[in-house]
Design an enzyme around this catalytic site. Structure first.
Site, PDB file in Angstrom:
ATOM      1  CE  LYS A 280      -4.406   1.192   2.171  1.00 57.01           C
ATOM      2  NZ  LYS A 280      -5.420   0.718   3.141  1.00 57.01           N
ATOM      3  CD  GLU A 368     -19.430  -2.163   8.788  1.00 65.45           C
ATOM      4  OE1 GLU A 368     -19.589  -3.263   8.225  1.00 65.45           O
ATOM      5  OE2 GLU A 368     -18.508  -1.379   8.471  1.00 65.45           O
ATOM      6  NE  ARG A 396     -22.854  -3.696   3.770  1.00 63.53           N
ATOM      7  CZ  ARG A 396     -21.625  -3.910   3.292  1.00 63.53           C
ATOM      8  NH1 ARG A 396     -20.652  -4.278   4.100  1.00 63.53           N
ATOM      9  NH2 ARG A 396     -21.376  -3.740   1.993  1.00 63.53           N
TER      10      ARG A 396
HETATM   11  C1  LIG Z   1     -19.081  -1.573   4.964  1.00 66.91           C
HETATM   12  C2  LIG Z   1     -17.860  -0.706   5.044  1.00 66.91           C
HETATM   13  N1  LIG Z   1     -17.231  -0.581   6.228  1.00 66.91           N
HETATM   14  C3  LIG Z   1     -16.136   0.196   6.333  1.00 66.91           C
HETATM   15  C4  LIG Z   1     -15.646   0.865   5.231  1.00 66.91           C
HETATM   16  C5  LIG Z   1     -14.449   1.794   5.372  1.00 66.91           C
HETATM   17  N2  LIG Z   1     -13.302   1.310   4.625  1.00 66.91           N
HETATM   18  C6  LIG Z   1     -12.973   1.781   3.438  1.00 66.91           C
HETATM   19  S1  LIG Z   1     -11.617   1.088   2.801  1.00 66.91           S
HETATM   20  C7  LIG Z   1     -11.430   0.123   4.194  1.00 66.91           C
HETATM   21  C8  LIG Z   1     -10.294  -0.820   4.306  1.00 66.91           C
HETATM   22  C9  LIG Z   1     -10.254  -1.713   3.112  1.00 66.91           C
HETATM   23  O1  LIG Z   1      -9.124  -2.544   3.228  1.00 66.91           O
HETATM   24  P1  LIG Z   1      -8.728  -3.404   1.983  1.00 66.91           P
HETATM   25  O2  LIG Z   1      -9.922  -4.053   1.443  1.00 66.91           O
HETATM   26  O3  LIG Z   1      -7.622  -4.271   2.422  1.00 66.91           O
HETATM   27  O4  LIG Z   1      -8.252  -2.355   0.889  1.00 66.91           O
HETATM   28  P2  LIG Z   1      -6.906  -1.493   0.861  1.00 66.91           P
HETATM   29  O5  LIG Z   1      -7.279  -0.119   1.335  1.00 66.91           O
HETATM   30  O6  LIG Z   1      -5.908  -2.171   1.754  1.00 66.91           O
HETATM   31  O7  LIG Z   1      -6.468  -1.501  -0.573  1.00 66.91           O
HETATM   32  C10 LIG Z   1     -12.437   0.368   5.088  1.00 66.91           C
HETATM   33  C11 LIG Z   1     -12.563  -0.286   6.418  1.00 66.91           C
HETATM   34  C12 LIG Z   1     -16.335   0.707   4.017  1.00 66.91           C
HETATM   35  N3  LIG Z   1     -15.924   1.353   2.890  1.00 66.91           N
HETATM   36  N4  LIG Z   1     -17.416  -0.093   3.943  1.00 66.91           N
HETATM   37 MG   LIG Z   2      -5.634  -4.118   2.357  1.00 68.48          MG
END
Ligand SMILES: Cc1ncc(C[n+]2csc(CCOP(=O)(O)OP(=O)(O)O)c2C)c(N)n1
Ligand SMILES: [Mg+2]
Ligand SMILES: CC(=O)[C@@H](O)[C@H](O)COP(=O)(O)O
Length: 631
Positions: A280, A368, A396
């Site tokens: 990342k 959630e 959610r």
């Molecule tokens: C239902 C929901 N909960 C929380 C979020 C907030 N959120 C956005 S990106 C993220 C982390 C995603 O991690 P990953 O899938 O590993 O993607 P990366 O950012 O590492 O590429 C979160 C918790 C969301 N978008 N949707």
């Molecule tokens: Mg990730």
């Protein structure tokens, strides 16, 4: 090359790996520069540059369906599909959306924003493909964080059972927003260190096939040897057991690895899970070395130093800090207080609480529903759970709030963050539905403070309230900078506050629209119209004594809320008036109309939907005039 000239990904087909490497660097530099001015999800996008290029080189979008889970990492995809020229407008009013948007491009086959939906949507697309006897690849890209979302696990279960042809790309960078959490994360860590599994399995098959067959017995034994070797060689055969062909882990920044595995996956029947390891923030030191999630999504920054561009004047505390730090302050004298966050410890400013009370802070991952019911379970044991959750993500957990928390009348404090318009994240993240989906739930108390001083008292009220579920909604961003009382006190549940007297009309409002109401009342005062302004800080239960008094005096009412009108606070006032027989009261409502609100700065969004002081003045003038005509 000039990225602005890209119309579609077809130019990639003829490029050599060397040229692709050069393109990767150009895209990285472009992202770092553009987002230094606009802000956005820089970390996630820098991590998927090679992966996105490889996908668009090896597959034929939009015939082959590439889906982006959460979608915050789709900027490279947008560059390769002809939208580089729009990046100066990223996440701005009427500008480029920060998530996939079908209206923007035929290559955006699935809209995301909320996590963990891509696998389910991909399954739908695969079923449709097979029913229509079409031939195309379905390729959901899901992060290691998004994989912790319940929907993703439901989908894995179904896909593995149906054995549909699909290539799931697991983009594993060991980070959610903050470092990823959970047992799944541990399985991925084992897989990351286990080394390439697939080739071992294939070589095993070749080797075992060479053993002269002595009938089915040996072959069956060979099969058992192979399976036990599989377990021996690679821990966590989690995905294979679910019915997937697991490939990887591979280097997600290495084109040879990506091409080789994509071509292998194309030839593999049934669902494939390709485990891709990425970094990342790759290519921008501050983001690449970020261990806390600071560079997950940012405002503008200085490219040379990585310093964030600060506002000109000192800002009042962020609402999330106000709430979480007040909970932390109360947790010092109440050991029952436990904080729960579904993967948003940074956004909910819970770092301080976690540091001081490590055993009373739980980041449950992107889960959630689970978070809400963990809180319910805690409450059954006379603990004081604080569920810190964004309004949009609380959607959610609707059934868990109804079925587990409210129906059992459990004493959970729900801190509804980002309530109201959030701005840049747009449609998928506006926190405008929570009043409508909570107000009708029995036993629940729902409140919103007008400023951060009232906010701290509301947190105190919530954590000293023992009679069931209580929710406090508060906006994204910073408070108003009002003086803060030293001592915390409890507010009487269901009590409203008269901010300004008047008897030609009354404005009932709460939270972020209180200043608008006060400004409108001042303007109207100069026009000879005296307006009462009420801080209707308890949305449920309402202050029925004060409301019926206003109705009895036949004072026309305007309600204002930065929330969806249908089923909102204004609806509650209408229902009350009707139920109590005030059939002829003049009641008007201002709020979010029956539409999804796109991305942009909140001021422009409010202007566009007419949630403004000017509109409030107009509406009250009409009400007051009607009252005078009737008099
Ligand atoms: C239902 C929901 N909960 C929380 C979020 C907030 N959120 C956005 S990106 C993220 C982390 C995603 O991690 P990953 O899938 O590993 O993607 P990366 O950012 O590492 O590429 C979160 C918790 C969301 N978008 N949707
Ligand atoms: Mg990730
Ligand atoms: C993509 C996503 O869902 C999160 O990164 C979200 O954008 C965070 O919102 P805040 O910036 O309001 O914390």
């Amino acid at each position: 090359m000039d990225l602005l000239t890209i119309k579609d990904p077809s130019f990639l087909k003829g490029m050599s790996n060397k040229e692709l490497e050069a393109l990767s660097q150009e895209i990285r530099q472009f992202l770092i520069e553009k987002l230094s001015a606009t802000g956005g999800h820089i970390g996630p996008n820098l991590g998927v540059v090679e992966l996105t290029i490889a996908l668009h080189k090896c597959f034929d979008s939009p015939k082959d369906k590439i889906l982006w889970d959460v979608g915050h990492q789709s900027y490279v995809h947008k560059i390769l599909t002809g939208r580089a020229c729009e990046f100066d407008t990223l996440r701005q009013f009427k500008g480029l959306c920060g998530f996939p948007k079908r209206i923007e491009s035929e290559h955006d086959v699935w809209e995301t924003g909320h996590s963990s939906t891509s696998l389910s949507a991909a399954m739908g697309m695969a079923i449709a493909r097979d029913l229509k006897k079409e031939k195309n690849f379905v390729l959901p890209v899901i992060g290691d964080g998004a994989l912790t979302g319940g929907m993703a696990l439901e989908a894995l279960n179904h896909i593995g059972h149906e054995k549909k042809d699909m290539i799931v790309i697991l983009n594993d960078n060991e980070m959610s927003i903050a470092p990823n959490v959970g047992a799944l994360h541990n399985i991925l860590s084992q897989l990351r260190t286990a080394g390439k599994y697939q080739w071992v399995k294939d070589e095993l098959e070749v080797l075992l096939k060479k053993v002269p067959a002595v009938g089915g017995v040996l072959a069956a034994t060979a099969e058992r040897i192979k399976d036990s070797l599989k377990y021996l060689l690679v821990s966590g055969m989690f995905f294979e057991e679910l019915g997937f062909t697991y490939l990887g882990p591979i280097d997600g920044h290495n084109f040879e690895d990506l091409f080789e595995n994509f071509s292998y996956a194309k030839k593999t029947e049934g669902p494939v899970l390709l485990h891709v390891i990425t970094k990342k923030g790759k290519g921008f030191k501050p983001a690449e070395t970020d261990k806390t999630g600071t560079w997950h999504g940012t405002g503008p920054y200085k490219m040379d130093t990585g310093d964030f561009v600060k506002p000109n004047k000192k800002q009042p505390p962020a609402w999330s800090s106000l709430v979480s730090e007040t909970v932390r302050r109360m947790a010092r004298s109440d050991e029952r207080i436990v904080a729960i966050t579904p993967a948003m410890p940074v956004g909910s400013k819970l770092e301080g609480f976690a540091k001081e009370f490590p055993d009373r802070m739980y980041d449950v991952g992107i889960a959630e529903q689970h978070a809400a019911t963990v809180a319910a379970g805690l409450a059954t044991q006379n603990m004081k759970p604080f569920l810190a959750i964004y309004s949009t993500f609380l959607q959610r957990a609707y059934d868990q709030v109804v079925h587990d928390i409210a129906r059992q009348n459990l004493n959970v404090f729900i801190g509804i963050d980002r309530a109201g318009l959030v701005g840049a994240d747009g449609e998928t993240h506006q926190g405008v539905f929570d009043i409508a989906f909570l107000r009708h739930v029995p036993n629940i108390v729902l409140m919103m403070p007008k400023d951060e001083n009232e906010g701290q008292h509301m947190v105190y009220t919530a954590l000293t309230y023992d009679d069931g579920p209580i929710a406090m909604r508060f906006p994204r961003g910073n408070g108003l900078g009002v003086p803060m009382d030293e001592e915390l006190r409890s507010l009487p549940i269901g009590s409203w506050e008269v901010l300004k007297e008047g008897d030609d009309a009354a404005i009932l409002t709460f939270g972020t629209t209180v200043p608008m109401a006060m400004e409108a009342a001042e303007i109207l005062g100069k026009q000879g119209i005296s307006v009462k302004v009420v801080n209707a800080r308890f949305i449920k239960p309402m202050d029925e004594k004060m409301l019926s008094g206003i109705l009895h005096e036949n004072i026309p009412i305007l309600t204002i809320e930065e929330a969806i009108l249908q089923g909102g606070f204004g609806s509650a006032v209408l229902e009350y008036a009707h139920d109590k027989g005030f059939y002829y009261s003049q009641i008007d409502r201002m709020g979010i109309p029956d539409q999804f609100i796109e991305h942009g700065d909140v001021g422009s969004l409010l202007e566009e939907i007419g949630l403004t002081t000017e509109e409030a003045v107009k509406r009250v003038s009409i009400l007051a005039r009607k009252k005078q005509q009737r008099a």
